[in-house]
Design an enzyme around this catalytic site. Structure first.
Site, PDB file in Angstrom:
ATOM      1  N   GLU A 258       0.881  -1.169   0.000  1.00 47.26           N
ATOM      2  CA  GLU A 258       0.000   0.000   0.000  1.00 47.26           C
ATOM      3  C   GLU A 258       0.915   1.213   0.000  1.00 47.26           C
ATOM      4  OE1 GLU A 258      -1.451   3.132   0.624  1.00 47.26           O
ATOM      5  OE2 GLU A 258      -1.727   2.581   2.730  1.00 47.26           O
ATOM      6  N   CYS A 292      -2.741   8.315   3.554  1.00 50.13           N
ATOM      7  CA  CYS A 292      -2.624   8.030   2.126  1.00 50.13           C
ATOM      8  C   CYS A 292      -3.911   8.322   1.367  1.00 50.13           C
ATOM      9  CB  CYS A 292      -2.204   6.582   1.914  1.00 50.13           C
ATOM     10  SG  CYS A 292      -3.208   5.403   2.824  1.00 50.13           S
TER      11      CYS A 292
END
Length: 494
Positions: A258, A292
């Site tokens: 990720e 994020c």
């Protein structure tokens, strides 16, 4: 160990390495200076080459012991850990505030999610199974019975980031244990004590020592763990550049990466603009934008652009900036001064190129005043790159299909937001946006820990959430029984 890490007072705490069932605190350490307190708040005992070798040897031996635990036994440990996390919620949130400058209200929310993640992982441990395969449906399978089950990969590596060190560690470690593995944890240097505290909490809840080890250190430690042939799967959360290095070191191993994003949110002309402004203001600056999926780019239909910008700027102005230990604080510090300066510099660059800063644009040490940048150019770093800080760009658009293409013109593709009541636009965006997830009538910055989460393009691959991570942390093993059939063994007459 947990009480030592969570004790109050001004003294720095030491986060040890956990190797072969023993917390090691003697040896070289690296200090963590709190970005708000400006003093040493923790010290991480650094792993040596011998520690890495010993940890891998212990993991090889321990993997079998963990795999022999029943799913019910693993689930019970995780459920006890969830209760323990809630019981120590305030202490853990305080530690996050000291190490990271994260407001305690955000820290408490993160620990609530840790408890949820443990409970979900426990439920998924109970669901692990297999299937009976319909092999007798083809002539060569007649007379044979075949089964599968999901077996642990054995040893996993969890490399975690600083922005949500407790919950992202919970995702990786709890799912790995639920699947029956032992895990080698490489925590972020910015949050060594908070990371060690989550591990210590699990151990106090009954996690066997064979199930986890902790190795603090720099990229060499992470590289050595990723390259080790004993390791079966690696989960990494961090930058795209570091993720590429992890993949190179890992070679032919299972990876869940990720790697961040520059998330876009679209506000259509039929949207509830006041609600959109309020939601984006809260979601764009929580944890100082260090997420994020934090709101970074908001594209607003030109007919509602001025209305949204005014409302959004007012909502941002209401956010309380200050001491992260104060329960009333909305915005604390960023991770360090360098990160804060990057955000301010990028906003200034955009302003020089013609954008307008409607609020913020300044910093005090590592604390960035929440910054709104109106109409930056499309090639501004504030738009093109991952800001990972307390700045949001607001841009007008005219055509829906075109704004979808603009959102897709990015190396990243993690998650997006969309404010509209038009089901056709919802369907089009879900189909056309190059992202792993779309949040409708919400911003990009929304996540449920039991729902698959991950991206495309440079945002990585694989999905984080216990159920989907367990798939990556297990292998399908097949059993074929010749001469034994559950489905009948009479051959066809053809």
């Amino acid at each position: 160990m947990l009480d030592n890490l969570l004790r109050g007072g001004p003294e720095a705490v030491t986060a040890g390495c956990l190797v072969a069932g023993e917390w090691l605190t003697e040896g070289a350490t690296v200090d963590r200076v709190g970005p708000w307190t400006r003093r040493v708040v923790s010290a991480a005992r650094q792993a040596s080459d011998d520690d890495v070798r010993n940890a891998l040897a212990y993991a090889r031996r321990g993997a079998r012991a963990v795999a022999r635990m029943s799913p019910a036994a693993r689930a019970e440990v995780l459920e006890r850990a969830a209760d323990a996390a809630l019981a120590r919620r305030d202490d853990l949130a305080r530690l996050l505030a000291l190490e990271l400058g994260k407001p305690v209200k955000d820290g408490r929310g993160e620990i609530d999610r840790v408890a949820d993640t443990f409970v979900v992982s426990a439920a998924e441990a109970r669901r692990i199974g297999g299937e009976v395969l319909p092999v007798a449906g083809w002539p060569r399978g007649v007379g044979t019975t075949a089964f599968t089950y999901r077996a642990p990969v054995g040893i996993t590596v969890a490399i975690t980031p600083f922005n949500a060190p407790a919950n992202l560690l919970a995702h990786k470690l709890a799912a790995s244990f639920a699947a029956g593995n032992t895990t080698l944890v490489k925590p972020p240097p910015q949050a060594p004590a908070a990371s060690a505290a989550i591990v210590a909490l699990l151990l106090d809840a009954g996690l066997p020592p064979e199930a986890v080890q902790v190795l603090h250190g720099d990229g060499r430690v992470g590289g050595a763990l990723c390259a080790a042939p004993e390791v079966g799967a690696i989960s990494f959360t961090g930058s795209a550049a570091t993720g590429a290095a992890v993949a190179r070191a890992a070679g032919a191993k299972r990876l869940v990466l990720e790697l961040g994003g520059n998330a876009a949110t679209i506000v259509c002309e039929d949207a509830d603009v006041a609600a959109a402004a309020r939601i984006c203001a809260a979601a764009g600056y929580s944890n100082s934008g260090q997420s994020c999926i934090s709101v970074q780019r908001v594209y607003v239909h030109r007919s509602r652009y001025d209305e949204f910008l005014d409302s959004f700027t007012r909502e941002v102005g209401k956010l309380s900036v200050g001491d992260p230990l104060d329960p009333a604080t909305d915005i604390g510090s960023m991770v360090d001064d360098e990160a804060a300066e990057r955000v301010v510099a990028w906003a200034a660059e955009a302003a020089t190129a013609g954008a307008t800063i409607t609020t913020g644009g300044r910093r005090d040490g590592a604390t960035v005043l929440p910054t709104v940048v109106a109409a930056p150019p499309a090639d501004a770093r504030l738009v093109r790159e991952e800001v990972f800080g307390a700045a949001v760009s607001v841009l007008p658009y005219d055509d829906f299909d075109h704004v979808v293409a603009v959102c897709n013109d990015s190396r990243y593709g993690l998650q997006a937001g969309l404010f509209t009541h038009d089901v056709r636009r919802i369907t089009t965006a879900w189909r056309e946006l190059e992202v792993g997830g779309l949040v409708v009538n919400g911003s990009s910055n929304f996540r449920l820990d039991h729902v698959p989460f991950g991206g495309v393009k440079d945002s990585g691959f694989g999905r984080e959430s216990p159920r989907w991570m367990i798939d990556d942390y297990t292998v399908v093993k097949t059993l074929l029984l010749r001469g034994i059939s559950l489905f009948g063994d009479q051959e066809g007459t053809r």
